[in-house]
Structure formats: C-alpha cells, structure tokens
Design a protein around this motif. Structure first.
Motif, short mmCIF file in Angstrom:
data_model
loop_
_atom_site.label_atom_id
_atom_site.label_comp_id
_atom_site.label_asym_id
_atom_site.label_seq_id
_atom_site.Cartn_x
_atom_site.Cartn_y
_atom_site.Cartn_z
N ASP A 205 0.85 -1.19 0.00
CA ASP A 205 0.00 0.00 0.00
C ASP A 205 0.88 1.24 0.00
N ASP A 206 0.24 2.41 -0.09
CA ASP A 206 1.03 3.64 -0.16
C ASP A 206 1.42 4.16 1.22
N VAL A 207 0.45 4.26 2.14
CA VAL A 207 0.71 4.88 3.43
C VAL A 207 0.10 4.04 4.54
N MET A 208 0.82 3.94 5.66
CA MET A 208 0.22 3.37 6.88
C MET A 208 0.10 4.51 7.90
N THR A 209 -1.14 4.69 8.38
CA THR A 209 -1.38 5.69 9.43
C THR A 209 -1.76 4.94 10.70
N SER A 210 -3.02 4.57 10.83
CA SER A 210 -3.44 3.77 12.00
C SER A 210 -3.15 2.29 11.79
N GLY A 211 -3.06 1.87 10.54
CA GLY A 211 -2.90 0.44 10.23
C GLY A 211 -4.21 -0.30 10.13
N ALA A 212 -5.34 0.42 10.22
CA ALA A 212 -6.65 -0.24 10.24
C ALA A 212 -6.96 -0.97 8.94
N SER A 213 -6.67 -0.36 7.80
CA SER A 213 -6.96 -1.00 6.51
C SER A 213 -6.11 -2.26 6.34
N LEU A 214 -4.83 -2.14 6.64
CA LEU A 214 -3.93 -3.29 6.50
C LEU A 214 -4.29 -4.39 7.49
N ASN A 215 -4.74 -4.02 8.67
CA ASN A 215 -5.16 -5.00 9.66
C ASN A 215 -6.36 -5.79 9.16
N ALA A 216 -7.36 -5.09 8.61
CA ALA A 216 -8.55 -5.76 8.09
C ALA A 216 -8.21 -6.68 6.94
N ALA A 217 -7.30 -6.24 6.05
CA ALA A 217 -6.88 -7.09 4.94
C ALA A 217 -6.12 -8.30 5.44
N ALA A 218 -5.24 -8.10 6.42
CA ALA A 218 -4.46 -9.21 6.97
C ALA A 218 -5.36 -10.26 7.62
N LYS A 219 -6.43 -9.83 8.27
CA LYS A 219 -7.37 -10.77 8.85
C LYS A 219 -7.98 -11.67 7.78
#
Length: 238
Positions: A205-219
C-alpha cells in the motif's frame, strides 16, 4: 449507454494515462531534467523510515527496534511492517499528487525504492496489492497500490495478485476519521477468494497511518490460511 458524467470521467482518465506515458520527465521536487520522477540529487534528501528505530510489527517510530506498547497489548493481524519513508514533506505531497492529481507516474519509482529496503530473509511467497472498492477505482481510474507493487514484483520476481483480495465495503475515506473510527470503519471490509495455506504474504500500500486497513486485509488473508502477513508501504506516519 454511459451517463455523460461517467463518459467524461473515462475520457479524463484516458488523457491522464496518455500524458503519464508520453510527458517528458522532470524531478517533481526540483524540476531538474530527470528520466524518473525524482532525480538522483533529491533522493538522498527524503525522510527515511528506519527499521532499527521502529516497532517491527506496526512500524511505529522511536521504539529503538522493540515492540511498541500497542503491539504488546493488542497486536494487529499483520506480523511485520516495512516502509521506505516517513510520511512527512515532501513524501506526503508526492503521494497526494499521485493519488489525487493523477500523477501516478510518481508511484513506480517509490515502489522501486521500497523494494530495495526489504531484507532478503523476509521475502514472502507472493505480493498482494491492497484493493480499492470498485466504486472508488472507477472514480480514481487506477489503484495506487498496484502501481507501487508492480516494480516490486518485477525486482523481486514474486507473483503479484491484484484481484483475489477484494474490498467489499465502500467505506468512508480513512483520512476523514479519527483513530478509533478508522478501525470500526474497516471491519469486514475485505474477503480473499483463494487458498493461502502455509503461505507468507506481503500486502502493498502507499501509506500506513493507523494500520486499520492493512489489519482488516491481513485478517482476511489469515482466514484464507496465510501463516504470516507483512505490510509493505511507501510511507509510515511518524
């Protein structure tokens, strides 16, 4: 028949794509002639993310390489984070220009730099570009994560998946929400249509801020059998 506004959007996207391919290159920071979006003089000035000073799990800085408190108490679904830069000027302006001013030709050079800083011993089996919802993709005309991921896949000779992970919720823009709302906003946002049993995966992805999007995808990826999910991002917020 396409509505007039939709036809106008498609035409605009086509023109932007054409110009990104044929327009002469100059450095976006200093305007010097350059065969890439950033000249060799400007690259060294960019704010670097340092693994040795950051949480190995979420990439939060100033932890001297140890797990941060948040990852010790409530770790995210992804296991490691790698970032090329800090999300400060001028990187933040470059990414904003790429996403919202149709300067997507900025993204592959940033992806190539990200490819250079990921260590050999942590190589995943495959790369997955974080998807946009179809409505957002139609609106923007491209997925920034795919443009970042393509040079990484080429340099590392890794398979790149761009359609097996799907975003099924057209969520509110994360930038408009506070930290807690971002995590709520992303619940159940992704599904994976394949089998990842025993696989190590990196999400791009381009940016990690809270990590919420990446966390949901990782789940979603771990539900499909992934044994490790890494987050590879161009920039991490300080």
């Amino acid at each position: 028949m396409l509505a007039l506004s939709e036809r106008g959007t498609q035409l605009s996207n086509f023109i932007d794509t054409f110009l990104n391919y044929i327009a002469p290159h100059q450095c976006i920071l200093c305007a010097a002639p350059s065969s890439a979006a950033l000249c060799t003089a400007c690259y060294p000035s960019l704010p670097r993310w340092e693994a040795s000073n950051s949480c190995p799990r979420c990439g939060h800085i100033n932890t001297q390489g140890h797990l941060c408190g948040a990852c010790q108490t409530a770790p995210p679904a992804f296991d490691r984070t790698y970032a090329a830069f800090l999300y400060t000027e001028p990187i933040s302006s470059l990414i904003q220009a790429a996403k919202f001013a149709n300067r997507w030709s900025l993204l592959p050079p940033l992806g190539a730099y990200l490819a250079q800083i990921t260590p050999e011993e942590q190589r995943p089996n495959r790369l997955i570009a974080l998807p946009l919802h179809p409505a957002r993709l139609r609106e923007r005309g491209f997925n920034q994560a795919v443009e970042i991921a393509r040079p990484i896949a080429k340099l590392h000779q890794l398979p790149l998946e761009i359609d097996t992970l799907q975003r099924i919720k057209n969520t509110e823009h994360q930038a408009r929400l506070n930290a807690n709302a971002r995590w709520q906003n992303m619940r159940g946002a992704f599904v994976y249509s394949g089998n990842l049993t025993g696989q190590r995966v990196a999400i791009i992805d381009d940016v990690m801020t809270s990590g919420a999007s990446l966390n949901a995808a990782a789940k979603a990826l771990k539900l499909a059998g992934a044994i490790e999910v890494q987050a590879w991002v161009v920039a991490r917020t300080p």
